[in-house]
Design an enzyme around this catalytic site. Sequence first.
Site, PDB file in Angstrom:
ATOM      1  CB  SER A 236      16.498  -8.080  28.110  1.00  0.00           C
ATOM      2  OG  SER A 236      17.313  -7.164  28.565  1.00  0.00           O
ATOM      3  CG  ASP A 452      23.364 -10.268  26.596  1.00  0.00           C
ATOM      4  OD1 ASP A 452      24.424  -9.973  26.599  1.00  0.00           O
ATOM      5  OD2 ASP A 452      22.735 -10.471  26.015  1.00  0.00           O
ATOM      6  CG  HIS A 486      21.610  -7.665  26.271  1.00  0.00           C
ATOM      7  ND1 HIS A 486      21.293  -8.225  26.730  1.00  0.00           N
ATOM      8  CD2 HIS A 486      20.364  -6.526  26.728  1.00  0.00           C
ATOM      9  CE1 HIS A 486      19.776  -9.125  27.421  1.00  0.00           C
ATOM     10  NE2 HIS A 486      19.322  -7.503  27.289  1.00  0.00           N
TER      11      HIS A 486
END
Lengths: 505, 505
Positions: A236, A452, A486
């Site tokens: 991330s 995601d 995600h």
Amino acid sequence: MALSMPLTTLVILPVTALIVTAVSTLLATASSRLASRILVRHSSSTVSFPCVDAHQARESRILSSIPSQTSPDATETGPEPPYARPLPTSYHTYHHSGPLALTYGSELPSFDMAYETWGTLNAKKDNVILLHTGLSASSHAASTELNSADGWWEKFIGPGKAIDTDQFFVICTNVLGGCYGSTGPSSFAPAISSSSAPARYGTNFPVLSIFDMVSAQFHLLDHLGIDKLYASVGSSMGAMQSLAAGWLRPERVGKVVSISGSARSSPGSVAMRFAQRSVLMADPNWNKGFYYDGLPPHTGMKLARQIATITYRSGPEWDQRFGRMLRDLPTPATAVGAVRVPALCPDFLIETYLDHQGEQFCLKYDANSLIYISKAMDLFDMTLSALESLNLTPPLPAPAPTSSAPSGSPKRRYASPPAHLTPHPPAHLPDLAAGLSPLANTPVLILGVQSDILFPVEQQREMADALRMAGNDSVRYYELGGVWGHDTFLLDVLNVGGAIRGFLS
Amino acid sequence: MALSMPLTTLVILPVTALIVTAVSTLLATASSRLASRILVRHSSSTVSFPCVDAHQARESRILSSIPSQTSPDATETGPEPPYARPLPTSYHTYHHSGPLALTYGSELPSFDMAYETWGTLNAKKDNVILLHTGLSASSHAASTELNSADGWWEKFIGPGKAIDTDQFFVICTNVLGGCYGSTGPSSFAPAISSSSAPARYGTNFPVLSIFDMVSAQFHLLDHLGIDKLYASVGSSMGAMQSLAAGWLRPERVGKVVSISGSARSSPGSVAMRFAQRSVLMADPNWNKGFYYDGLPPHTGMKLARQIATITYRSGPEWDQRFGRMLRDLPTPATAVGAVRVPALCPDFLIETYLDHQGEQFCLKYDANSLIYISKAMDLFDMTLSALESLNLTPPLPAPAPTSSAPSGSPKRRYASPPAHLTPHPPAHLPDLAAGLSPLANTPVLILGVQSDILFPVEQQREMADALRMAGNDSVRYYELGGVWGHDTFLLDVLNVGGAIRGFLS
């Protein structure tokens, strides 16, 4: 017709009006808000709204925990933010006493950086993995002797795990701008003079870039005497930092791991973070960033986290996990054939899930840290034109590795990637390839997840394409399926962990 | 270390404390909120926040437009909601004086329904198209003699257009629960007794279903003497209504058009609407739905619309339209090599776009209407099990049309669809097919958009699959590409309009 009917009477009690006047005089900026609150509402709902009452109940709980100003025991210190209450004995702190020059023109006069470590630094100091966190994580990636609680990547770090602490010395920092021990907006700014009262930065904190966060980390590495990282690893926002570390100091970073990251934030992800910042900054308690002596913007934080949670998971997961199921009622309807009346507050399980995620988070993290760090993510753009606009000059790549190929098979350099991963490369791909050129000789693992929606798989493909276009023939690229979106990097030990372990070995 | 330093002093002025006490006595429920506001903040930002000041500036504008209660001219009526200010002379209103039974057990004692029409009703009254709106639209789908302003589907309705008013008589209503002339939460409830003051419903309004909205429309059709619709047409929530109309009265609806709709709201779309309702209901001005005598929750509405706008368009469109471009600065930096310092308020064009969309909308629509109607969308589920839980019994399909196939080629009925549109049909598909069985003999056009994240294309495919599985061999199914996402139905005259025109002819 409804519109032609007489309208409801508006009443203001005289004494209330008097109070408004008094308050207005004292606090002109707050007057219109106050006025709006003390209009007497003489209609009321027959429906209960526990989700709305929850904000006031939370506020009452926070207020009751603030020491009374009139009691003899009152201190002069104001409330400590709830997230800062655990004493910082569970991590190390590096204090940098000199200034840190920042990308956007200002500087921090000094900074602290909280960090934790796992494994043993070897004699050559060449077994170091620097682990970068996502937006809101602390340095506590895994349990330690100082803090036995599970960390946010507990299953990935340890003896024999994906990041094997029998082999590697792992360092994880709280990011600059954060609120878990590193300097951020909730920190006290160094006093301008010995007579001035200490004050927290609030929104006088300078805007940070991902590069600034990484620069601060290199100062920590200098302090620890670590010249070169075996690898820089992150997911991330941590993937952005991981890439930025390899870019900023190619000669000091052996390998780069980027999981569900991006080399150039898209307007779609900016939009989702903007929505979060907007609800937070609209909370009156945010007070333009100066809430440390009073109530924090807990409602704004809850609302922001609800939005964030939507971007962290995926629709297909919710289809499987929640479908259209409703919460259990405290007193279920028992009449045969009775229709359940829906609530306007959370009623579907997906709603109670989001509500719960927001409630859990809203006092655990500093609102200003969320604003500054999410903004740094928005600003991240490794195209050459963007880097040049920040006066960031790409350094030379690390020296090309000595070829291990048998003689007669010269190492091939790609002028363009062997095949684009994406069938329609975006127009900025050459610009991104030029920007990423310092990473041309650094082995990079790019891992993305097809479900995601925050860092979509197209961004993973463009990163890998751009690196290959920059001449990097050591790009390892994986896409994962599954429904975790995600958050896959937090959950999928088998596939994410396996890819990391393979790449690091 | 920062955390060990002395904390900021908290000061409460005595006179302010006195006022708090007085206000608390008067308005106990508001006391904790007030207390939080009057903590004196003695730190302040050197940064300006125009996006935050905008909320207060808007509030001041609204307050200044509310008639003063102390002026000799003061009326006793309180402010009219801004969206209701234009006099309702631009649409027709049907008043239903009897009660309307509702899906969730209660009833409306009476209701109004605003509507507009285009084209000419023919003698047989068999050329009628009932057009259903999305969440926030009025009955003004296109310009009329009464209102020459462009409508929300101006390019789709008119002589020679997709919905050809040379051929069809088109009716569009403001949805039940709305705020543009039809009865909704902002309407006055019929007085309980002649002595009681009139009061707006607020959140005493009953929870509505999509079926309730359609039931009310059938009462309007009865009033107009229209027995059977040539077609029921709708996009987004209008597509849900369109399907529900054909389901509720199969014998009265000739054809059904569903554009970017759904037969079963998914948890992903519920999540996005929940986020909007949450920010709205957290605005203190919302006041549990009773804000009509004071300030409306304008900030909550702006924030909700920002979130909604994210779901209406698509990332690929923003990539093309905004990319990573920044707003123009009032005074651009001119120094050579100067780095532009980013703002925490909207700075990227995608941010200013969302901010603008929210600002434009926040006083144009009633907050409670948004809550009730978005909830009705969440609740929409045409699986048989869901319908049965509401005691909704599927009616029989309309009589099968006389086969126009040449003799010797009998009309084939499908026991299951000829081929699933989706390679992995969801588990609820048979349940949905059973629920949709009343539509087995109704020609249906399903049109979806691949870049739609609110009503994703999988939902379009499942609708078409379920209808075919229910035995409907008159399902026309199209998917559109393009980057406009959910809003495609408002923009793509060529493809959306063309499909409708072809299906209606």
